[in-house]
Design a protein around this motif. Structure first.
Motif, mmCIF file in Angstrom:
data_model
loop_
_atom_site.group_PDB
_atom_site.id
_atom_site.type_symbol
_atom_site.label_atom_id
_atom_site.label_comp_id
_atom_site.label_asym_id
_atom_site.label_seq_id
_atom_site.Cartn_x
_atom_site.Cartn_y
_atom_site.Cartn_z
ATOM 1 N N GLU A 40 42.993 36.134 26.332
ATOM 2 C CA GLU A 40 43.038 37.170 27.369
ATOM 3 C C GLU A 40 43.491 36.602 28.712
ATOM 4 O O GLU A 40 44.128 37.300 29.509
ATOM 5 C CB GLU A 40 41.678 37.864 27.503
ATOM 6 N N ARG A 41 43.177 35.326 28.978
ATOM 7 C CA ARG A 41 43.647 34.729 30.222
ATOM 8 C C ARG A 41 45.158 34.522 30.172
ATOM 9 O O ARG A 41 45.856 34.768 31.160
ATOM 10 C CB ARG A 41 42.939 33.400 30.469
ATOM 11 N N VAL A 68 46.860 37.651 31.009
ATOM 12 C CA VAL A 68 46.955 37.969 32.434
ATOM 13 C C VAL A 68 48.259 37.441 33.003
ATOM 14 O O VAL A 68 48.962 38.125 33.759
ATOM 15 C CB VAL A 68 45.746 37.388 33.199
ATOM 16 N N TYR A 69 48.612 36.206 32.635
ATOM 17 C CA TYR A 69 49.875 35.633 33.110
ATOM 18 C C TYR A 69 51.057 36.445 32.593
ATOM 19 O O TYR A 69 52.028 36.697 33.316
ATOM 20 C CB TYR A 69 49.996 34.182 32.651
#
Length: 301
Positions: A52-53, A56-57
């Motif tokens: 999920e991180r 984000v990118y």
């Protein structure tokens, strides 16, 4: 393994292939298969980044590219959304354009920060991959070209000539005036569109939106100059005589003004002008319009 290899893997996970889901062990196994040249330490580093991180990118990158496309093609993208909704698409505009941006990247990645490169990518992408929309409304092809032309004119390199001072020319004899060397900068190209994109452009600036109904085919002759006063793109609607005259000016090559005057007069239908004096007056009025929009430049003497 070198840092570029690791960065390349990260770029792939962010832009091209989403990071694997599942537990840590499952992610490591998938990353091993995708990137066999990375070391165990590098695989572990990538696996420890939650999917999920990484997402984000991904969202930040494509939202930024979508924003740039909106800046370059505001009218065209509004038309894309409208045509998709006519075809049954119910999602928000942002979601429609986000998916379009991701699909654009899959076929034509934007490798640098050049807005002109992005515009060229989108135009060629639309011609190949948005055929359902351009078939539904062929004016979309013209509208995309119109907006890309404006961007190209805005960013084009300056031309080695000087702006036309109409008051200065008015002091010359007819012979001296027609002998003046003029040129059309290479970035200025007369356009014959099948749809009246200039009216769409004018409606957009008045109302902030496209016309209520996408217009049918209606030939539009126009040219985008660059105003000597403020260096901004300046669109002109042309008649057939003006189109012929500007087209007669070689791109980036100086020729005498008489060449353009001849093309202007000879392209007029019979009995358009009562005599040569009236024809020449009409040409001078047109020349003043072109000069104001920066369509033609004088040679440097």
């Amino acid at each position: 393994m070198s840092l570029p290899d690791l960065l390349s893997a990260m770029r792939t996970l962010i832009l091209d292939d989403a990071p694997p889901d599942g537990g840590l062990a499952a992610r490591r196994a998938c990353l091993h298969e995708r990137f066999p040249d990375l070391t165990e330490t590098e695989i572990a580093d990538l696996a420890n980044v939650p999917p999920e991180r990484m997402g984000v990118y991904t969202n930040l990158v494509f939202a930024g590219e979508r924003g740039m496309l909106r800046w370059i093609f505001p009218k065209s993208l509004e038309a894309v959304v409208r045509l998709k909704r006519i075809g049954g698409e119910a999602r928000d505009e942002g979601d429609i354009l986000y998916d379009l941006t991701r699909d654009l990247h899959r076929t034509r990645p934007w490798h640098n920060s050049s807005q002109r490169a992005l515009a060229a990518n989108f135009q060629s992408y639309a011609l190949e991959h948005l055929r359902d929309l351009t078939d539904a409304w062929p004016g979309l092809v013209d509208l995309i070209n119109f907006e890309r032309t404006e961007l190209d004119v805005f960013y084009a390199l300056d031309f080695a000539g000087r702006a036309i001072d109409v008051a200065e020319l008015a002091e010359l004899s007819v012979g001296d005036l027609l002998a003046k060397p003029v040129a059309r900068p290479p970035y200025i190209v007369p356009k014959r569109y099948t749809h009246d994109v200039l009216s769409i452009h004018e409606t957009w600036h008045e109302d902030g939106a496209l016309p209520d109904a996408l217009p049918p085919a209606n030939v539009c002759l126009t040219v985008c100059g660059r105003s000597p006063a403020n260096l901004m793109p300046a669109w002109l609607r042309l008649d057939e005589q003006e189109f012929a005259a500007i087209s007669a000016a070689p791109a980036g090559v100086f020729t005498d003004l008489n060449t353009l005057a001849t093309a202007y007069i000879e392209s007029a239908p019979p009995d358009t002008f009562a005599d040569e004096a009236q024809a020449f007056e009409a040409f001078l009025i047109a020349l003043a319009r072109w000069a104001h929009a920066g369509v033609l430049y004088l040679g440097v003497e």
